[in-house]
Design an enzyme around this catalytic site. Structure first.
Site, PDB file in Angstrom:
ATOM      1  N   ARG A   1     -17.569  -2.219  18.225  1.00 39.32           N
ATOM      2  CA  ARG A   1     -16.835  -3.475  18.012  1.00 39.32           C
ATOM      3  C   ARG A   1     -15.514  -3.486  18.766  1.00 39.32           C
ATOM      4  NH1 ARG A   1     -16.444  -3.938  12.624  1.00 39.32           N
ATOM      5  NH2 ARG A   1     -18.533  -4.779  12.644  1.00 39.32           N
TER       6      ARG A   1
ATOM      7  N   CYS B   1     -16.446  -9.141   5.996  1.00 40.26           N
ATOM      8  CA  CYS B   1     -15.781  -7.863   5.701  1.00 40.26           C
ATOM      9  C   CYS B   1     -14.534  -8.105   4.867  1.00 40.26           C
ATOM     10  CB  CYS B   1     -15.350  -7.179   6.991  1.00 40.26           C
ATOM     11  SG  CYS B   1     -16.660  -6.996   8.185  1.00 40.26           S
TER      12      CYS B   1
ATOM     13  N   CYS C   1       0.847  -1.195   0.000  1.00 33.45           N
ATOM     14  CA  CYS C   1       0.000   0.000   0.000  1.00 33.45           C
ATOM     15  C   CYS C   1       0.886   1.250   0.000  1.00 33.45           C
ATOM     16  CB  CYS C   1      -0.911  -0.007   1.230  1.00 33.45           C
ATOM     17  SG  CYS C   1      -2.004   1.434   1.261  1.00 33.45           S
TER      18      CYS C   1
ATOM     19  N   CYS D   1       0.565   0.460  10.304  1.00 30.84           N
ATOM     20  CA  CYS D   1       0.082  -0.590   9.400  1.00 30.84           C
ATOM     21  C   CYS D   1       1.173  -1.452   8.772  1.00 30.84           C
ATOM     22  CB  CYS D   1      -0.764   0.041   8.295  1.00 30.84           C
ATOM     23  SG  CYS D   1      -1.525  -1.222   7.260  1.00 30.84           S
TER      24      CYS D   1
ATOM     25  N   CYS E   1       0.496   5.039   6.845  1.00 31.94           N
ATOM     26  CA  CYS E   1      -0.123   4.867   8.166  1.00 31.94           C
ATOM     27  C   CYS E   1       0.873   4.150   9.108  1.00 31.94           C
ATOM     28  CB  CYS E   1      -1.413   4.064   8.051  1.00 31.94           C
ATOM     29  SG  CYS E   1      -2.484   4.664   6.729  1.00 31.94           S
TER      30      CYS E   1
ATOM     31  N   CYS F   1     -19.354   2.159   8.860  1.00 31.61           N
ATOM     32  CA  CYS F   1     -18.569   1.516   9.916  1.00 31.61           C
ATOM     33  C   CYS F   1     -17.335   2.385  10.094  1.00 31.61           C
ATOM     34  CB  CYS F   1     -18.182   0.097   9.500  1.00 31.61           C
ATOM     35  SG  CYS F   1     -17.038  -0.693  10.656  1.00 31.61           S
TER      36      CYS F   1
ATOM     37  N   CYS G   1     -19.487  -6.139   3.921  1.00 35.35           N
ATOM     38  CA  CYS G   1     -18.758  -4.930   4.311  1.00 35.35           C
ATOM     39  C   CYS G   1     -17.450  -4.928   3.525  1.00 35.35           C
ATOM     40  CB  CYS G   1     -18.470  -4.968   5.815  1.00 35.35           C
ATOM     41  SG  CYS G   1     -17.438  -3.591   6.373  1.00 35.35           S
TER      42      CYS G   1
END
Ligand code: SAM
Ligand code: DTB
Ligand code: SF4
Length: 331
Positions: A276, A113, A69, A76, A73, A204, A144
């Site tokens: 969650r 998801c 990616c 991550c 972040c 979400c 999701c």
């Protein structure tokens, strides 16, 4: 008092949603400062007004495109900028995704998801993801996806394919955000959430705690989430999973009582949202998870893997549910 046409016009501008007035930071900080017993009692009381206190919604995650990616972040493992030793994988084939969804359903999940390590999806990727959504939905599962930033038209296409939820997190407070991500802005995130909401998809949206932020940042993050109008249907609260090679690898972890407080405050501020208990459960004791459920968490990820990191074994979760007298929510 006579009602003038002017007063009528003014009245029109009163926010419709007076049950959920804009939350002030001080009010939220006062919740964090409550005695633990008082805070948990309040959260549990609010929880019981809106939910079956012993039912937990169960979702299963699948990483449909892993690693490489371009975003930075700091938490991550999938960012191309950090050497985390992750096995990268191109977008999965439809059949393999459907197979994983069938297994998730057999194991008791009601929502599937699918996550992709993208900054935002390209249109040719979206063609494939919409097929996945259609097929997973046809199994009788809620769908999701979390694919990064979305344009309006892309959100509409996902909605047309039958998508129920889109996950896109604020991650932290607006103030702390630049310590964590520099390749997209807080406003970019809010814009994506708007596009999802406008397309008629359930939102979400949550965040991560334990990234070295202060209590004020956690309060501000919950303030931003609670002031989304309407509030997100689903609010994942992740405890940072520290991954070797990421900049947050050895940050001081969050105190467990403070984590439970964060769940309780989320429940009080967003009484009708599913909260969650998301990433980080492998590092939590059963007792800590029990406190989180008492504080109002009523959804988990179930299955031995999150996206790339570990989640508790299915057996362990079944035992925990049995010990606590919890049951999975049915669809
Ligand atoms: N690339 C997309 C995006 O960022 O929107 C979707 C996938 S991304 C992995 C989804 C969310 O997972 C992030 O927003 C973050 O909140 C959470 N996450 C990622 N790594 C994590 C970690 N190490 N610990 C806790 N949560 C994490
Ligand atoms: C969310 O808030 N947490 C999930 C889901 N949304 C996509 C992801 C957690 C990822 C944890 C790190 C990993 O397994 O790569
Ligand atoms: Fe990419 Fe999402 Fe990971 Fe950020 S959180 S690096 S956008 S996969």
């Amino acid at each position: 008092m006579s009602t003038t046409p002017e007063a009528l016009t003014t009245k029109k501008h009163i926010p419709q949603n007076i049950v959920n007035p804009s939350r002030e930071l001080q009010e939220i900080q006062a919740l964090f400062a409550m005695s633990f017993n008082d805070l948990l009692f309040k959260a549990q009381t609010v929880h019981r007004e809106h939910f079956d206190p012993n039912a937990v919604q169960v979702s299963t995650l699948l990483s449909i495109k892993t690693g490489s990616c371009p975003e930075d972040c700091a938490y991550c493992p999938q960012s191309v900028r950090y050497d985390t030793g992750l096995d990268k994988e191109a977008l999965m084939e439809l059949d393999a995704v459907v197979e994983a969804a069938k297994e998730a359903k057999e194991s008791g999940a009601t929502r599937f998801c699918m996550g992709a390590a993208w900054r935002s999806p390209k249109d040719r990727d979206l063609n494939k993801v919409t097929r996945m959504v259609e097929e997973v939905k046809s199994l009788g599962l809620e769908t999701c996806v979390t694919l990064g930033m979305l344009e309006k038209g892309q959100a509409k296409r996902l909605k047309d394919a039958g998508l129920d939820y889109y996950n896109h997190n604020l991650d932290t407070s607006e103030e702390y955000y630049s310590e964590i991500i520099t390749t997209r802005t807080y406003q970019d995130r809010l814009d994506t959430i708007d596009h999802v909401r406008d397309a008629g998809i359930s939102v979400c949206c949550g965040g991560i705690v334990g990234m070295g932020e202060g209590e004020e940042d956690r309060a501000k993050m919950l303030q931003s989430l609670a002031n989304l109008d309407p509030q997100p249907e689903s609010v994942p609260i992740n405890q940072l999973v520290q991954v070797e090679g990421t900049p947050l690898d050895s940050v001081d972890s969050i105190d467990s009582i403070e984590f439970v407080r964060t769940i309780a405050v989320a429940r009080i501020l967003m009484p009708k949202s599913y909260v969650r208990l998301s990433a980080g459960r492998t590092e939590m004791s059963d007792e800590m998870q029990a406190l989180c459920f008492f504080a109002g968490a009523n959804s988990i990820f179930y299955g031995e893997k999150l996206l790339t990191t570990e989640n508790p074994e299915e057996n362990a979760d079944q035992k925990l549910f049995d010990r606590l007298g919890l049951h999975p929510e049915t669809a």
